[in-house]
Design a protein around this motif. Sequence first.
Motif, PDB file in Angstrom:
ATOM      1  N   LEU A   1       0.850  -1.021   0.037  1.00 18.34           N
ATOM      2  CA  LEU A   1       0.004  -0.058  -0.168  1.00 18.34           C
ATOM      3  C   LEU A   1       0.596   1.147  -0.023  1.00 18.34           C
ATOM      4  O   LEU A   1       0.596   2.302  -0.731  1.00 18.34           O
ATOM      5  N   ALA A   2       2.099   1.092   0.735  1.00 13.42           N
ATOM      6  CA  ALA A   2       2.741   2.526   0.856  1.00 13.42           C
ATOM      7  C   ALA A   2       3.377   2.700  -0.586  1.00 13.42           C
ATOM      8  O   ALA A   2       3.482   3.908  -1.003  1.00 13.42           O
ATOM      9  N   ALA A   3       3.627   1.933  -1.142  1.00 19.37           N
ATOM     10  CA  ALA A   3       3.954   1.993  -2.672  1.00 19.37           C
ATOM     11  C   ALA A   3       2.984   2.533  -3.530  1.00 19.37           C
ATOM     12  O   ALA A   3       3.200   3.498  -4.250  1.00 19.37           O
ATOM     13  N   LEU A   4       1.625   2.155  -3.342  1.00 18.25           N
ATOM     14  CA  LEU A   4       0.658   2.609  -4.351  1.00 18.25           C
ATOM     15  C   LEU A   4       0.260   3.918  -4.110  1.00 18.25           C
ATOM     16  O   LEU A   4       0.100   4.760  -4.946  1.00 18.25           O
TER      17      LEU A   4
ATOM     18  N   MET B   1       0.164   2.786 -13.152  1.00 26.15           N
ATOM     19  CA  MET B   1       0.260   4.246 -12.664  1.00 26.15           C
ATOM     20  C   MET B   1       0.317   4.406 -11.261  1.00 26.15           C
ATOM     21  O   MET B   1       1.194   5.126 -10.777  1.00 26.15           O
ATOM     22  N   LEU B   2      -0.272   3.560 -10.352  1.00 21.83           N
ATOM     23  CA  LEU B   2      -0.267   3.538  -8.916  1.00 21.83           C
ATOM     24  C   LEU B   2       1.101   3.145  -8.298  1.00 21.83           C
ATOM     25  O   LEU B   2       1.700   3.678  -7.634  1.00 21.83           O
ATOM     26  N   VAL B   3       1.963   2.314  -8.997  1.00 18.14           N
ATOM     27  CA  VAL B   3       3.172   1.736  -8.657  1.00 18.14           C
ATOM     28  C   VAL B   3       4.120   2.800  -8.824  1.00 18.14           C
ATOM     29  O   VAL B   3       5.135   2.796  -8.248  1.00 18.14           O
ATOM     30  N   LEU B   4       3.999   3.589  -9.597  1.00 18.51           N
ATOM     31  CA  LEU B   4       4.770   4.709 -10.054  1.00 18.51           C
ATOM     32  C   LEU B   4       4.652   6.012  -9.094  1.00 18.51           C
ATOM     33  O   LEU B   4       5.137   7.055  -9.443  1.00 18.51           O
TER      34      LEU B   4
ATOM     35  N   LEU C   1       2.366   6.381  -2.807  1.00 17.32           N
ATOM     36  CA  LEU C   1       3.379   7.225  -2.650  1.00 17.32           C
ATOM     37  C   LEU C   1       3.580   8.272  -3.728  1.00 17.32           C
ATOM     38  O   LEU C   1       3.271   7.854  -4.872  1.00 17.32           O
ATOM     39  N   SER C   2       3.516   9.595  -3.525  1.00 13.36           N
ATOM     40  CA  SER C   2       3.644  10.300  -4.640  1.00 13.36           C
ATOM     41  C   SER C   2       5.016  10.543  -5.234  1.00 13.36           C
ATOM     42  O   SER C   2       5.850  10.799  -4.215  1.00 13.36           O
TER      43      SER C   2
ATOM     44  N   MET D   1      -6.223  -3.108  -4.751  1.00 15.83           N
ATOM     45  CA  MET D   1      -6.620  -2.027  -5.835  1.00 15.83           C
ATOM     46  C   MET D   1      -7.639  -1.108  -5.092  1.00 15.83           C
ATOM     47  O   MET D   1      -7.727   0.023  -5.501  1.00 15.83           O
ATOM     48  N   ARG D   2      -8.575  -1.631  -4.342  1.00 12.03           N
ATOM     49  CA  ARG D   2      -9.289  -0.805  -3.604  1.00 12.03           C
ATOM     50  C   ARG D   2      -8.794   0.302  -2.783  1.00 12.03           C
ATOM     51  O   ARG D   2      -9.189   1.491  -2.694  1.00 12.03           O
ATOM     52  N   GLU D   3      -7.617  -0.185  -1.989  1.00 12.87           N
ATOM     53  CA  GLU D   3      -6.846   0.712  -1.279  1.00 12.87           C
ATOM     54  C   GLU D   3      -6.194   1.792  -2.308  1.00 12.87           C
ATOM     55  O   GLU D   3      -6.065   2.987  -2.143  1.00 12.87           O
ATOM     56  N   GLY D   4      -5.581   1.324  -3.369  1.00 13.18           N
ATOM     57  CA  GLY D   4      -4.779   2.125  -4.364  1.00 13.18           C
ATOM     58  C   GLY D   4      -5.811   3.320  -4.927  1.00 13.18           C
ATOM     59  O   GLY D   4      -5.372   4.265  -5.101  1.00 13.18           O
ATOM     60  N   VAL D   5      -6.926   3.021  -5.218  1.00 11.89           N
ATOM     61  CA  VAL D   5      -7.736   4.019  -5.993  1.00 11.89           C
ATOM     62  C   VAL D   5      -8.802   4.598  -4.980  1.00 11.89           C
ATOM     63  O   VAL D   5      -9.987   5.077  -5.630  1.00 11.89           O
TER      64      VAL D   5
END
Length: 310
Positions: free
Chosen positions: A6-9, A50-53, A11-12, A75-79
Amino acid sequence: MIRLPLAALLLSAAPALAHPVTVQSCDRQVTFDAPPARAVSNDDNLTEMMLVLGLRDRMVGYTGISGWKTLDEQMREGVAELPELSEKYPSKEVLAGAEADFFFAGWNYGMKVGGEVTPDTLTPFGIQVYELTESCIHLGPRPRASMEDLYTDIANLGRIFGVEDRAEALIAGWRDELSALTAGVDRATPLRVFVYDSGQETPFTAGAHAMPTALIEAAGGRNIMDDLDKSWAEIGWEPVIDRNPQVVVIVNYGDVTAGQKIDFMKTSPALAEIDAVRNDRFVVLDYVEATPGPRNISAVETLVHAFAQD
């Protein structure tokens, strides 16, 4: 192993000052004068890229997930804070209404050749498009699918959004993981593998240009349909029976569960003598593992373990 924590997803990633940049997108060269600020992605796997970047703060939404698939917890957490702008393929009006400036999609991943939404039709709205590399086969001949397709897309997204360092680090890590995972794979006699996506009267499967072919080869197998000059396509059951796969890879998504697909194959009299059916050798990959994206490495790991079973 990289598992998209999740931290990676979340991360800005701050953009670097390297623009304008030009990248190859299928048969086009596309120049970006500045990093996109209002991006939209289509489908699970492209959204995860997109999220992992670390690009969630550069996104205004995503499309094309809930109409066919269900978001898993990761995925729910990421978006979580992003709206789904369209359950299936978006219209031009949907993307323009979100004031998008970038659409990450592919052919049959949010766009159709000759359809309403294409790079050309979005240009008047000021929306630039980057096309998923695996999908370029729909525009003309290209090399068969390989793990390089994933790396190419991540590298290009890194350049487009000015996060090259993060992209390069991800790619280097994946290369190392893949090398370690497959170091002991016996490639002398590759297992015959069939990819079963869907369909009972006629199966929908992966050809030479679909990512499962690359995943299977990385794990020491051979897709029995690797001479099919397509990405995903409908075929007959006859070539499957004739080529007698030793393992069946089930793509898990949608209303028909992986268990139901396995039950169908195991109870079909026509398929009873296939080695994979007789020996109960099925392996399940989720859609987001079987299509190009960050979970391809874990998919290879799953296949390596499954292929190694006696």
